[in-house]
Design a protein around this motif. Structure first.
Motif, PDB file in Angstrom:
ATOM      1  N   ALA A 152       1.043  -1.100  -0.258  1.00 15.12           N
ATOM      2  CA  ALA A 152       0.039  -0.125   0.300  1.00 15.12           C
ATOM      3  C   ALA A 152       0.573   1.008  -0.079  1.00 15.12           C
ATOM      4  O   ALA A 152       0.246   2.257  -0.550  1.00 15.12           O
ATOM      5  CB  ALA A 152      -1.204  -0.395   1.124  1.00 15.12           C
ATOM      6  N   ILE A 153       2.069   1.093   0.962  1.00 12.74           N
ATOM      7  CA  ILE A 153       2.770   2.470   0.879  1.00 12.74           C
ATOM      8  C   ILE A 153       3.142   3.043  -0.734  1.00 12.74           C
ATOM      9  O   ILE A 153       3.694   4.387  -1.223  1.00 12.74           O
ATOM     10  CB  ILE A 153       4.226   2.225   0.964  1.00 12.74           C
ATOM     11  N   GLU A 154       3.401   1.733  -1.543  1.00 12.20           N
ATOM     12  CA  GLU A 154       4.205   1.957  -2.819  1.00 12.20           C
ATOM     13  C   GLU A 154       2.382   2.073  -3.484  1.00 12.20           C
ATOM     14  O   GLU A 154       2.519   2.481  -5.108  1.00 12.20           O
ATOM     15  CB  GLU A 154       4.724   1.175  -3.535  1.00 12.20           C
ATOM     16  N   ASN A 155       1.511   2.216  -3.580  1.00  6.86           N
ATOM     17  CA  ASN A 155      -0.135   2.234  -4.131  1.00  6.86           C
ATOM     18  C   ASN A 155      -0.404   1.299  -4.236  1.00  6.86           C
ATOM     19  O   ASN A 155      -0.892   1.288  -6.077  1.00  6.86           O
ATOM     20  CB  ASN A 155       0.017   3.550  -4.838  1.00  6.86           C
ATOM     21  N   MET A 156      -0.024  -0.022  -4.329  1.00  4.56           N
ATOM     22  CA  MET A 156      -0.120  -0.945  -5.447  1.00  4.56           C
ATOM     23  C   MET A 156      -1.504  -1.496  -5.090  1.00  4.56           C
ATOM     24  O   MET A 156      -2.052  -2.417  -5.806  1.00  4.56           O
ATOM     25  CB  MET A 156       1.385  -2.186  -5.164  1.00  4.56           C
ATOM     26  N   LEU A 170      -6.825 -12.844 -10.030  1.00  3.43           N
ATOM     27  CA  LEU A 170      -7.650 -11.540  -9.745  1.00  3.43           C
ATOM     28  C   LEU A 170      -7.192 -10.650  -9.310  1.00  3.43           C
ATOM     29  O   LEU A 170      -7.156  -9.111  -9.786  1.00  3.43           O
ATOM     30  CB  LEU A 170      -8.945 -11.841  -8.040  1.00  3.43           C
ATOM     31  N   GLY A 171      -5.768 -10.865  -9.126  1.00  2.41           N
ATOM     32  CA  GLY A 171      -5.014 -10.266  -9.046  1.00  2.41           C
ATOM     33  C   GLY A 171      -4.338  -8.661 -10.183  1.00  2.41           C
ATOM     34  O   GLY A 171      -3.731  -7.161 -10.796  1.00  2.41           O
ATOM     35  N   ILE A 172      -4.701  -9.292 -11.594  1.00  2.00           N
ATOM     36  CA  ILE A 172      -4.425  -8.484 -12.964  1.00  2.00           C
ATOM     37  C   ILE A 172      -5.421  -7.961 -13.057  1.00  2.00           C
ATOM     38  O   ILE A 172      -4.500  -7.082 -13.298  1.00  2.00           O
ATOM     39  CB  ILE A 172      -5.309  -9.802 -13.570  1.00  2.00           C
ATOM     40  N   PRO A 173      -6.594  -7.720 -13.154  1.00  2.00           N
ATOM     41  CA  PRO A 173      -7.009  -6.607 -13.214  1.00  2.00           C
ATOM     42  C   PRO A 173      -7.276  -5.369 -11.831  1.00  2.00           C
ATOM     43  O   PRO A 173      -7.277  -4.340 -12.547  1.00  2.00           O
ATOM     44  CB  PRO A 173      -8.842  -6.737 -12.794  1.00  2.00           C
ATOM     45  N   GLN A 227      -5.166  -0.322 -10.917  1.00  2.00           N
ATOM     46  CA  GLN A 227      -3.643   0.666  -9.661  1.00  2.00           C
ATOM     47  C   GLN A 227      -3.110   0.989 -10.622  1.00  2.00           C
ATOM     48  O   GLN A 227      -1.858   2.802 -10.841  1.00  2.00           O
ATOM     49  CB  GLN A 227      -2.966   0.123  -9.092  1.00  2.00           C
ATOM     50  N   GLN A 228      -2.327   0.676 -12.031  1.00  2.00           N
ATOM     51  CA  GLN A 228      -1.542   1.414 -13.125  1.00  2.00           C
ATOM     52  C   GLN A 228      -1.671   3.063 -13.445  1.00  2.00           C
ATOM     53  O   GLN A 228      -1.518   4.119 -13.374  1.00  2.00           O
ATOM     54  CB  GLN A 228      -0.861   0.411 -13.552  1.00  2.00           C
ATOM     55  N   LYS A 229      -3.376   2.433 -13.753  1.00  2.00           N
ATOM     56  CA  LYS A 229      -4.002   3.678 -14.476  1.00  2.00           C
ATOM     57  C   LYS A 229      -4.346   4.278 -13.360  1.00  2.00           C
ATOM     58  O   LYS A 229      -4.038   5.687 -14.273  1.00  2.00           O
ATOM     59  CB  LYS A 229      -5.384   2.557 -14.972  1.00  2.00           C
ATOM     60  N   ALA A 230      -5.299   3.818 -13.195  1.00  2.00           N
ATOM     61  CA  ALA A 230      -4.796   5.051 -11.810  1.00  2.00           C
ATOM     62  C   ALA A 230      -4.147   6.159 -11.652  1.00  2.00           C
ATOM     63  O   ALA A 230      -4.003   7.483 -10.948  1.00  2.00           O
ATOM     64  CB  ALA A 230      -5.505   4.518 -10.340  1.00  2.00           C
ATOM     65  N   GLY A 231      -2.268   5.483 -11.551  1.00  2.00           N
ATOM     66  CA  GLY A 231      -1.570   6.186 -10.886  1.00  2.00           C
ATOM     67  C   GLY A 231      -0.584   7.031 -12.225  1.00  2.00           C
ATOM     68  O   GLY A 231      -1.006   8.221 -11.950  1.00  2.00           O
ATOM     69  N   LYS A 273      -0.798  12.650 -14.855  1.00  2.00           N
ATOM     70  CA  LYS A 273      -1.438  13.588 -16.041  1.00  2.00           C
ATOM     71  C   LYS A 273      -2.217  14.477 -15.034  1.00  2.00           C
ATOM     72  O   LYS A 273      -1.622  15.536 -15.406  1.00  2.00           O
ATOM     73  CB  LYS A 273      -2.169  12.688 -16.610  1.00  2.00           C
ATOM     74  N   SER A 274      -2.667  14.305 -14.133  1.00  2.00           N
ATOM     75  CA  SER A 274      -3.705  15.450 -13.351  1.00  2.00           C
ATOM     76  C   SER A 274      -2.605  16.524 -12.400  1.00  2.00           C
ATOM     77  O   SER A 274      -2.620  17.751 -12.872  1.00  2.00           O
ATOM     78  CB  SER A 274      -4.890  14.715 -12.189  1.00  2.00           C
ATOM     79  N   SER A 275      -1.665  15.668 -12.236  1.00  2.00           N
ATOM     80  CA  SER A 275      -1.152  16.833 -11.525  1.00  2.00           C
ATOM     81  C   SER A 275       0.404  17.557 -12.089  1.00  2.00           C
ATOM     82  O   SER A 275       0.043  18.478 -12.191  1.00  2.00           O
ATOM     83  CB  SER A 275       0.240  15.959 -10.837  1.00  2.00           C
TER      84      SER A 275
END
Length: 461
Positions: free
Chosen positions: A322-326, A438-441, A446-450, A455-457
């Motif tokens: 979670a620290i790495e936002n995974m 189940l970890g694939i999606p 998470q990659q897309k959200a990152g 981009k937003s920043s």
């Protein structure tokens, strides 16, 4: 069974805080203390039901020990060369990239640690039920209470949970030593021998019996992947690490062989098969009714401590990811309580474990978690060879002896276990694969959200 010591990479400025003070004998005790757990008491019943003969039963335990020995010697090379927080996740990432590393972390969060907690809690509850002749309907509630109590103890801080671990380590050694010693002194009407190897009592044949038996015994040997993490604190890792692993695993093989001999000497193989009260009955055979109960209490304390080890280390993995936002809800999973414990990650782990307690039995859960983790163990063995070619200049304070023979034995052993499990226990293997998949999606999301966040920043700037 589990005693993970996190260390940092050489490039990490905190590397200097690691003192190389550990010598050979503390390393040896760490190896044996890490691996020996509840499986030594309770997997004999499962193995005997798949082998069908005393000789094949003992052979499976020995063969599992040889594979685990080669696995430990192989995995330790990466542990010594990449002594980073995250352990096996970092080895996989270094060799194959972030996606396989995430899948390993996901499998550990969703399956490996919760299933260990659930399986051991079921064993604890079953033995408590047998000891006090309780109603079978109480097994699941007791298992849930045991796992919850240890979660709350761990919420009090690492010092409290660590103290409990130290106390229960002694409780683990006493019943093992007592049963082994008394088995040699006691008379028996049961004849136990390794040769000739008998297979006719098992309808599936020797290959099928070996495959199913190995999957069961690997739960008892599990933990070898973590012994290499002491490399950063050894005075002489190149000399002492292979000795500690080699002699430690040989010692474990001897202990497992002797205690299984004690089981087989106490009762015929068909009485041992699928007998969830076997540990207590063997103790009563050697020590009488009162002595047997005392030994069984020692076993219960040992199992309780083993659950504590998985609760303690398991709740820190979702926190690290979670620290790495995974992971989804990473901002919640990184929260610490006043004792600096990742309590939200702990709640995640215990919630999954309770669901597993309600849905599965000890052998189903332990076999599934071993199948899944051995997919990644085998990738670690291949990674040793891969990184020898990819990064020949990587500093390796310890190199696996007899390279590439020992890594190849570990790889072949891993493939054998996985293929035979797919053949003999396909539904169980499929469940493990689907849960991991189940970890694939999750990873893609998470990659897309990152990327969207980046981009937003950038747009705001």
């Amino acid at each position: 069974m589990l005693a993970i010591k996190h260390t940092q990479a050489k490039s990490d400025p905190h590397q200097d805080s690691l003192e190389r003070t550990m010598t050979f004998f503390p390393a040896l005790s760490t190896v044996m203390g890490t691996v020996i757990g509840a499986g030594v008491f309770f997997k004999a019943a499962s193995v005997s039901s798949t082998t069908g003969s005393a000789s094949l039963h003992l052979l499976v335990w020995g063969l599992a020990g040889i594979i685990s020995l080669c696995a430990g010697l192989t995995g330790a090379e990466l542990a010594a060369a990449i002594p980073e927080t995250g352990g096996m996740v970092r080895y996989i990432e270094r060799a194959y990239g972030k996606f396989p590393a995430f899948l390993l972390g996901w499998a550990q969060v969703l399956i490996y640690f919760p299933a260990n907690v659930a399986a051991l809690a079921i064993i604890f509850a079953t033995q408590l039920k047998n000891l006090f002749d309780l109603s079978p309907s109480l097994t699941i509630p007791i298992a849930i209470l045991a796992s919850l109590s240890l979660t709350f103890i761990n919420f009090l801080g690492a010092k409290t949970s660590g103290a409990l671990q130290s106390v229960t380590l002694i409780a683990k050694l006493v019943p093992i030593g007592a049963i082994i010693i008394f088995s040699w002194l006691a008379d028996s009407n049961v004849t136990v021998s390794l040769f000739p190897i008998e297979t006719n009592t098992y309808s599936g044949g020797i290959v099928t019996a070996l495959g199913s038996g190995l999957l069961a015994t690997m739960f008892a040997y599990d933990g070898w992947i973590h012994v290499g993490n002491i490399a950063g604190e050894l005075k002489n890792p190149a000399r002492d690490l292979p000795k500690a692993i080699g002699l430690g695993m040989l010692g474990i093989m001897m202990v497992y062989g002797l205690i299984n001999f004690a089981y087989l000497k106490a009762m015929p193989i068909h009485h041992l098969a699928d007998n969830d009260a076997a540990a207590m009955q063997v103790a009563q055979y050697y020590f009488g009714a009162i002595g047997g109960k005392l030994i069984t209490i020692g076993i219960l304390i040992s199992v309780y401590g083993t659950i504590n080890g998985y609760v303690m280390t398991g709740m820190r993995l979702p926190y690290t990811l979670a620290i790495e936002n995974m992971l989804p809800f990473s901002n919640q999973l990184t929260k610490l309580n006043k004792h600096k414990v990742p309590y939200m990650a702990g709640w995640l782990q215990i919630t999954i474990a309770i669901i597993m307690i309600c849905l599965g039995g000890f052998n189903v859960l332990s076999d599934m978690l071993i199948f899944v983790i051995w997919i990644f163990y085998t990738l670690v063995f291949v990674a040793v060879i891969r990184l020898r070619q990819k990064e020949p200049d990587l500093y390796r304070p310890y190199k696996v002896p007899l390279y590439p023979l020992i890594p190849m034995i570990a790889i072949i052993g891993g493939i054998f276990i996985l293929v035979l499990t797919l053949k003999n226990q396909f539904p169980l293997a499929l469940m493990g694969i689907l849960l991991t998949a189940l970890g694939i999606p999750v990873y893609l999301y998470q990659q897309k959200a990152g990327r969207d966040k980046s981009k937003s920043s950038a747009t705001k700037i």
